[in-house]
Design a protein around this motif. Structure first.
Motif, PDB file in Angstrom:
ATOM      1  N   VAL A   1     -44.682 -22.072 -67.735  1.00 51.64           N
ATOM      2  CA  VAL A   1     -44.886 -22.517 -66.350  1.00 51.64           C
ATOM      3  C   VAL A   1     -44.964 -21.309 -65.421  1.00 51.64           C
ATOM      4  CG1 VAL A   1     -43.824 -23.722 -64.399  1.00 51.64           C
ATOM      5  CG2 VAL A   1     -43.816 -24.785 -66.654  1.00 51.64           C
TER       6      VAL A   1
ATOM      7  N   VAL B   1     -34.001 -23.721 -62.379  1.00 47.64           N
ATOM      8  CA  VAL B   1     -33.957 -24.737 -63.437  1.00 47.64           C
ATOM      9  C   VAL B   1     -32.529 -24.862 -63.960  1.00 47.64           C
ATOM     10  CG1 VAL B   1     -34.832 -25.401 -65.707  1.00 47.64           C
ATOM     11  CG2 VAL B   1     -36.343 -24.221 -64.083  1.00 47.64           C
TER      12      VAL B   1
ATOM     13  N   VAL C   1     -39.146 -18.227 -62.021  1.00 46.98           N
ATOM     14  CA  VAL C   1     -38.300 -19.277 -62.590  1.00 46.98           C
ATOM     15  C   VAL C   1     -36.931 -18.690 -62.914  1.00 46.98           C
ATOM     16  CG1 VAL C   1     -37.960 -20.853 -64.537  1.00 46.98           C
ATOM     17  CG2 VAL C   1     -40.237 -20.587 -63.518  1.00 46.98           C
TER      18      VAL C   1
ATOM     19  N   ALA D   1     -33.427 -29.686 -66.700  1.00 41.87           N
ATOM     20  CA  ALA D   1     -34.266 -29.568 -67.893  1.00 41.87           C
ATOM     21  C   ALA D   1     -33.423 -29.205 -69.117  1.00 41.87           C
ATOM     22  CB  ALA D   1     -35.346 -28.509 -67.667  1.00 41.87           C
TER      23      ALA D   1
ATOM     24  N   TRP E   1     -40.675 -23.232 -69.766  1.00 42.22           N
ATOM     25  CA  TRP E   1     -40.586 -22.688 -68.414  1.00 42.22           C
ATOM     26  C   TRP E   1     -41.142 -21.274 -68.313  1.00 42.22           C
ATOM     27  CZ3 TRP E   1     -40.269 -25.294 -64.138  1.00 42.22           C
ATOM     28  CH2 TRP E   1     -39.809 -26.608 -64.213  1.00 42.22           C
TER      29      TRP E   1
ATOM     30  N   CYS F   1     -45.491 -29.681 -61.245  1.00 38.84           N
ATOM     31  CA  CYS F   1     -45.132 -29.491 -62.651  1.00 38.84           C
ATOM     32  C   CYS F   1     -45.952 -30.401 -63.559  1.00 38.84           C
ATOM     33  CB  CYS F   1     -43.640 -29.751 -62.849  1.00 38.84           C
ATOM     34  SG  CYS F   1     -42.566 -28.443 -62.198  1.00 38.84           S
TER      35      CYS F   1
ATOM     36  N   GLU G   1     -37.046 -25.674 -73.911  1.00 41.55           N
ATOM     37  CA  GLU G   1     -37.084 -25.532 -72.450  1.00 41.55           C
ATOM     38  C   GLU G   1     -37.367 -24.097 -72.025  1.00 41.55           C
ATOM     39  OE1 GLU G   1     -37.453 -27.839 -70.575  1.00 41.55           O
ATOM     40  OE2 GLU G   1     -36.253 -29.597 -71.088  1.00 41.55           O
TER      41      GLU G   1
ATOM     42  N   TRP H   1     -38.690 -33.746 -67.488  1.00 37.97           N
ATOM     43  CA  TRP H   1     -37.875 -33.024 -66.510  1.00 37.97           C
ATOM     44  C   TRP H   1     -37.506 -33.952 -65.370  1.00 37.97           C
ATOM     45  CZ3 TRP H   1     -42.289 -28.949 -66.558  1.00 37.97           C
ATOM     46  CH2 TRP H   1     -42.169 -28.150 -67.709  1.00 37.97           C
TER      47      TRP H   1
END
Length: 302
Positions: A95, A66, A103, A127, A92, A263, A88, A248
């Motif tokens: 995620v 990212v 990540v 991002a 993430w 995503c 962010e 994103w």
């Protein structure tokens, strides 16, 4: 712990076999104990290999890089020690938790550098709470909106101004280069505004709070940030200038499309269970700006 217990069982089995042998037990009993132990070890090994195979099949080894500017909260901040905080960072982390992906964050110097890294393939996604605009859509793929950030006009909380018309002929502050500057300058002839441009947003907000300008145009997120950081208080007019959905960005390739779609599934899940609202509200000073995503007054052409 399971392995240690198994070793204890195997040791006990071996001792029993030796005792039985000494008492005249048949060789077949000793052979049976050894065979059972071997089978147990084989079963344990197969179980571990099976679990590893399942983990790999679940896609938990995928790595997503990212790219972010990382120059300030509430959006994205990377400190000198490499710690990542902001909307962010939390998104993430969520995620990674939901997908099992690894990540990795890569900081770039500025907005242009982040998108340059995306174009070169050195990052998989850009991002930094970037606006979804028509211009960017010409070159990249965007995710579904995460939240919406409105451009609004603020005034002192005890003022009588309620509409754009109420501000006719007054001083309107804007930040140089910020999207609202263009809109205010286009509207100025209609409302006879005297547009005062500031290079420093903090100074502009301060002047608005002190009455040196009658109103100021900026984003909801930056206004909320200024109120917290500078100890100021403003009132936003109900009329909005415009706004942008935030999301994103991905490379316009098959790989980029596949990652974008994956995503989007996570974004949908976070919207459904309220996690998206919690993260955005946490960093946007209690404002659930996910409710603004996709609003009719949001424009994607700026």
């Amino acid at each position: 712990m399971v392995k240690k217990n198994m070793m204890k069982v195997l040791s006990a089995a071996a001792v029993c076999a030796m005792v039985l042998s000494a008492c005249g037990s048949s060789a077949s009993e000793t052979t049976t104990a050894a065979t059972t132990a071997a089978a147990a070890e084989e079963s344990t090994a197969e179980g571990g290999e099976s679990e590893a195979a399942e983990t790999e099949a679940a896609g938990e080894t995928r790595t997503v890089i990212v790219g972010t500017v990382g120059n300030g909260e509430p959006y994205s901040l990377v400190d000198d020690a490499g710690n990542w905080t902001g909307i962010e960072a939390d998104l993430w982390a969520e995620v990674a938790e939901r997908t099992g992906w690894t990540v990795e964050m890569k900081q770039a110097g500025d907005l242009a550098s982040v998108f340059g890294e995306l174009e070169s393939g050195r990052v998989d996604v850009a991002a930094n709470c970037f606006a979804i605009t028509e211009k960017r859509l010409e070159s990249y793929l965007a995710s579904d909106p995460i939240y919406g950030d409105a451009q609004v006009i603020i005034v002192q909380p005890d003022s009588s101004y309620e509409t754009f018309e109420d501000l006719r002929g007054l001083k309107m502050g804007v930040t140089a280069g910020q999207a609202a500057q263009t809109t205010i300058e286009e509207m100025a002839p209609e409302y006879d505004w005297e547009v005062v441009t500031y290079e420093d947003t903090a100074a502009g907000f301060q002047d608005c709070a002190l009455g040196r300008v009658d109103a100021y145009a900026h984003t909801v997120s930056q206004i909320k940030k200024a109120e917290q950081a500078q100890g100021l208080e403003f009132r936003m007019l109900d009329e909005k200038l415009f706004g942008n959905n935030v999301g994103w960005w991905f490379a316009p390739t098959d790989e980029g499309k596949e990652l974008r779609d994956a995503c989007n599934e996570v974004i949908a899940e976070m919207k459904e269970d309220g996690t998206l609202s919690e993260i955005v509200s946490k960093w946007m000073y209690g404002e659930d700006m996910t409710q603004l995503a996709g609003s009719e007054w949001l424009s994607a052409d700026r």
